[in-house]
Design a protein around this motif. Structure first.
Motif, PDB file in Angstrom:
ATOM      1  N   PHE A  75       0.821  -1.126   0.073  1.00 56.62           N
ATOM      2  CA  PHE A  75      -0.068  -0.087  -0.054  1.00 56.62           C
ATOM      3  C   PHE A  75       0.882   1.187   0.254  1.00 56.62           C
ATOM      4  CE2 PHE A  75      -3.615  -2.803   0.971  1.00 56.62           C
ATOM      5  CZ  PHE A  75      -4.553  -2.148   0.467  1.00 56.62           C
ATOM      6  N   GLY A  78       1.985   1.670  -3.734  1.00 56.51           N
ATOM      7  CA  GLY A  78       0.778   1.989  -4.290  1.00 56.51           C
ATOM      8  C   GLY A  78       0.524   3.564  -4.157  1.00 56.51           C
ATOM      9  N   GLY A  79       0.789   4.052  -2.757  1.00 52.93           N
ATOM     10  CA  GLY A  79       0.573   5.451  -2.610  1.00 52.93           C
ATOM     11  C   GLY A  79       1.470   6.379  -3.468  1.00 52.93           C
ATOM     12  N   ASN A  82       0.533   6.117  -7.100  1.00 54.80           N
ATOM     13  CA  ASN A  82      -0.603   7.000  -7.199  1.00 54.80           C
ATOM     14  C   ASN A  82      -0.273   8.534  -7.428  1.00 54.80           C
ATOM     15  OD1 ASN A  82      -2.625   4.793  -7.648  1.00 54.80           O
ATOM     16  ND2 ASN A  82      -3.052   4.693  -5.524  1.00 54.80           N
ATOM     17  N   TYR A 196      -7.957  -1.125  -2.044  1.00 55.31           N
ATOM     18  CA  TYR A 196      -7.119  -0.192  -2.939  1.00 55.31           C
ATOM     19  C   TYR A 196      -7.937   0.649  -3.896  1.00 55.31           C
ATOM     20  CZ  TYR A 196      -2.840   0.874  -5.834  1.00 55.31           C
ATOM     21  OH  TYR A 196      -1.847   1.639  -6.105  1.00 55.31           O
ATOM     22  N   ALA A 199      -8.658   3.575  -1.735  1.00 51.49           N
ATOM     23  CA  ALA A 199      -7.419   4.370  -2.038  1.00 51.49           C
ATOM     24  C   ALA A 199      -7.249   5.180  -3.101  1.00 51.49           C
ATOM     25  CB  ALA A 199      -5.867   3.675  -1.666  1.00 51.49           C
ATOM     26  N   THR A 203      -7.435   9.338  -3.680  1.00 53.20           N
ATOM     27  CA  THR A 203      -6.071  10.025  -4.054  1.00 53.20           C
ATOM     28  C   THR A 203      -6.154  11.381  -4.377  1.00 53.20           C
ATOM     29  OG1 THR A 203      -4.932   8.181  -4.440  1.00 53.20           O
ATOM     30  CG2 THR A 203      -4.063   9.910  -5.317  1.00 53.20           C
ATOM     31  N   TRP A 245      -5.152   1.563   6.357  1.00 53.37           N
ATOM     32  CA  TRP A 245      -4.429   1.285   4.858  1.00 53.37           C
ATOM     33  C   TRP A 245      -4.406   2.662   4.139  1.00 53.37           C
ATOM     34  CZ3 TRP A 245      -2.154  -2.791   4.996  1.00 53.37           C
ATOM     35  CH2 TRP A 245      -2.571  -3.869   5.216  1.00 53.37           C
ATOM     36  N   LEU A 246      -5.297   3.706   4.439  1.00 56.43           N
ATOM     37  CA  LEU A 246      -5.195   5.186   3.904  1.00 56.43           C
ATOM     38  C   LEU A 246      -3.878   5.528   4.691  1.00 56.43           C
ATOM     39  CD1 LEU A 246      -8.700   6.529   3.459  1.00 56.43           C
ATOM     40  CD2 LEU A 246      -7.045   5.408   1.766  1.00 56.43           C
ATOM     41  N   HIS A 249      -0.937   4.413   2.754  1.00 57.10           N
ATOM     42  CA  HIS A 249      -1.201   4.794   1.566  1.00 57.10           C
ATOM     43  C   HIS A 249      -0.467   6.422   1.341  1.00 57.10           C
ATOM     44  CE1 HIS A 249      -3.008   6.288  -2.126  1.00 57.10           C
ATOM     45  NE2 HIS A 249      -2.703   5.164  -2.893  1.00 57.10           N
ATOM     46  N   GLN A 250      -0.799   7.242   2.556  1.00 57.69           N
ATOM     47  CA  GLN A 250      -0.461   8.510   2.680  1.00 57.69           C
ATOM     48  C   GLN A 250       0.860   8.769   2.720  1.00 57.69           C
ATOM     49  OE1 GLN A 250      -3.062  10.661   2.424  1.00 57.69           O
ATOM     50  NE2 GLN A 250      -2.294  12.563   2.705  1.00 57.69           N
ATOM     51  N   GLY A 252       2.989   6.986   1.495  1.00 59.02           N
ATOM     52  CA  GLY A 252       3.563   6.839   0.013  1.00 59.02           C
ATOM     53  C   GLY A 252       3.752   8.292  -0.814  1.00 59.02           C
TER      54      GLY A 252
END
Length: 475
Positions: A75, A78-79, A82, A196, A199, A203, A245-246, A249-250, A252
């Protein structure tokens, strides 16, 4: 008011795509490959009397999962991907990278002394700002549509195979219980795509929120959710699907901004030690289990996710950033670069079909020939593991070659109906996560909803055209 009073805008050349971040590619490929290997190594199967009994080989070695549970790193990668992708799309549309236009306009408006002194120039500037906001919204919808198509279209052939397959296997005489176990297991993988997707949709908005605000809110929400969950309201724990998960992701996003450049050498090592030490402390104090993957009949750190995963992520991030120079050097070697180039575009197909490969080989070995799995950790288990993986890998390679093209869906994306398409696709993925592809109406309805949602964000490629700065496609 017209735009003729504005000074002419300088011509902007289309932004060239930046070089790929091979560190992020390595994390994504390594993460997915490790997920596959872990899933293939976990099952402990025995078959008797038409019933399949399953166990988990990692139950005896839970601390292995502190490294093998790499979904936090996936994740994170992925962040970063993205953020890089969306900002590239914004630059191609001629928009500011940081999204500061609206905030700057509001600050300017608070400094205006009175309504009488507002000039035509100022009113026209506000109109220009409004057009930029319209263009940003249109860019966000189009970008999200492209990501949703790339994420979810590969599920369509999986559904096309697995909706009729349980009925076919039962008709051929395979007992229904192991068929249902297989059909549900294959569908459970789709939890990752459902989360995902959340997410991806979030984004464009989250990129406009300062990390110093978003991260404390998300991490604090994860901790508070655990407090409520472990106070007796277990269902509240599923709020952490968003918070945990966010938050990862953040982080990232911070990497994509260059905000983690300081995390190297001793600092990275210190973060790794602190993160894993925090995991050990949380496990020792309870109620968090030692395993970072779900185990039958035990409290889970994954379903729903717990705040302990944030500590695990801190340790894994420190370790990854410590190894980053060596990994980047490795990625520059011709063979490693060729492997990344070949694998990175097909990781979703590998993820979606690796359990089908397992079902095929394990079903043939267990139900067809009847042997029970050796005791996990025994000499027979270790000696047979390479042969087991070697039997599974060619099947997965064949499935990837057959279905990999679905990661590059035909046609083009359109974000016009994203408000309807995203709930349809997300609801379909969530339903299939819960029901799998077991016989019944729910998987069929979910699959129809999935394809319907994807059709709403798809159009023929010949209709795609250049984009004006106003945010509308050229007519």
């Amino acid at each position: 008011m017209s735009l003729t009073m504005l000074p002419p805008a300088p011509a902007r050349a289309p932004a060239a795509p930046g070089p790929r971040d091979r560190f992020i590619d390595i994390l994504r490929v390594f993460g997915m490959v490790l997920v596959v290997v872990q899933h293939w190594a976990m099952p402990v199967l025995s078959y008797a009397g038409g019933r399949l009994t399953t166990g988990n080989a990692l139950a005896a070695a839970p601390f292995v999962t502190w490294i093998s549970q790499v979904m936090p790193l996936v994740f994170f990668a992925g962040g970063a991907a993205n953020a890089i992708s969306f900002r590239s799309a914004a630059r191609r549309a001629g928009l500011p990278d940081t999204g500061e236009t609206g905030r700057a306009a509001r600050e300017r408006s608070t400094r205006r002394p009175s309504a009488e002194k507002r000039t035509a120039w100022e009113w026209t500037a506000r109109e220009w700002t409004a057009r930029e906001w319209t263009a940003r919204e249109w860019t966000a919808r189009e970008w999200t549509a492209r990501r949703v198509r790339r994420l979810a279209w590969p599920v369509a052939p999986l559904a096309a195979v697995w909706l009729p397959l349980p009925h076919l296997l039962t008709a051929l005489g395979v007992p229904p219980q192991p068929v249902e176990v297989a059909a549900r297991t294959v569908g459970q993988l789709l939890w990752f795509l459902a989360v995902y997707l959340l997410a991806v949709v979030a984004t464009p908005c989250l990129l406009r929120v300062r990390a110093g605000v978003a991260l404390p809110v998300l991490a604090g929400g994860a901790v508070l959710t655990d407090v409520v969950r472990f106070s007796g309201l277990e269902a509240a724990g599923y709020l952490n699907v968003a918070f945990v998960w966010l938050a990862v992701h953040q982080v990232g996003f911070r990497y994509a901004d260059g905000g983690l450049e300081w995390l190297r050498g001793r600092r990275a090592a210190a973060l790794a030690v602190a993160g894993f030490a925090m995991v050990a402390a949380l496990v020792a104090a309870g109620p968090y289990p030692a395993s970072m993957i779900g185990m039958p009949g035990a409290i889970s750190n994954m379903a729903p996710p717990s705040a302990c995963l944030l500590a695990l992520f801190a340790g894994q991030l420190g370790l990854a950033m410590l190894l980053r120079p060596a990994l980047n050097a490795l990625a520059r070697r011709p063979r490693a670069e060729a492997a990344l180039t070949a694998l990175a575009p097909r990781m979703m197909t590998v993820y979606l079909w690796h359990m089908t490969a397992l079902v095929a080989v394990a079903g043939l070995a267990t139900i067809g020939f009847g042997p029970s799995a050796p005791l996990p950790g025994s000499a027979a288990w270790w000696s047979g593991a390479p042969l087991w993986l070697a039997a599974l890998a060619p099947v997965l390679l064949g499935l990837t070659a057959l279905f990999g093209r679905w990661e590059e869906p035909a046609g083009a994306a359109t974000g016009r109906h994203m408000a309807v398409a995203a709930p349809l696709v997300g609801g379909a993925l969530l339903t299939l996560t819960v029901t799998g592809f077991a016989p019944g109406p729910a998987p069929v309805i979910a699959s129809i909803a999935l394809v319907g949602g994807l059709c709403l964000v798809s159009r023929r490629a010949r209709l795609a055209g250049p984009v004006h700065r106003s945010g509308e496609p050229a007519r």
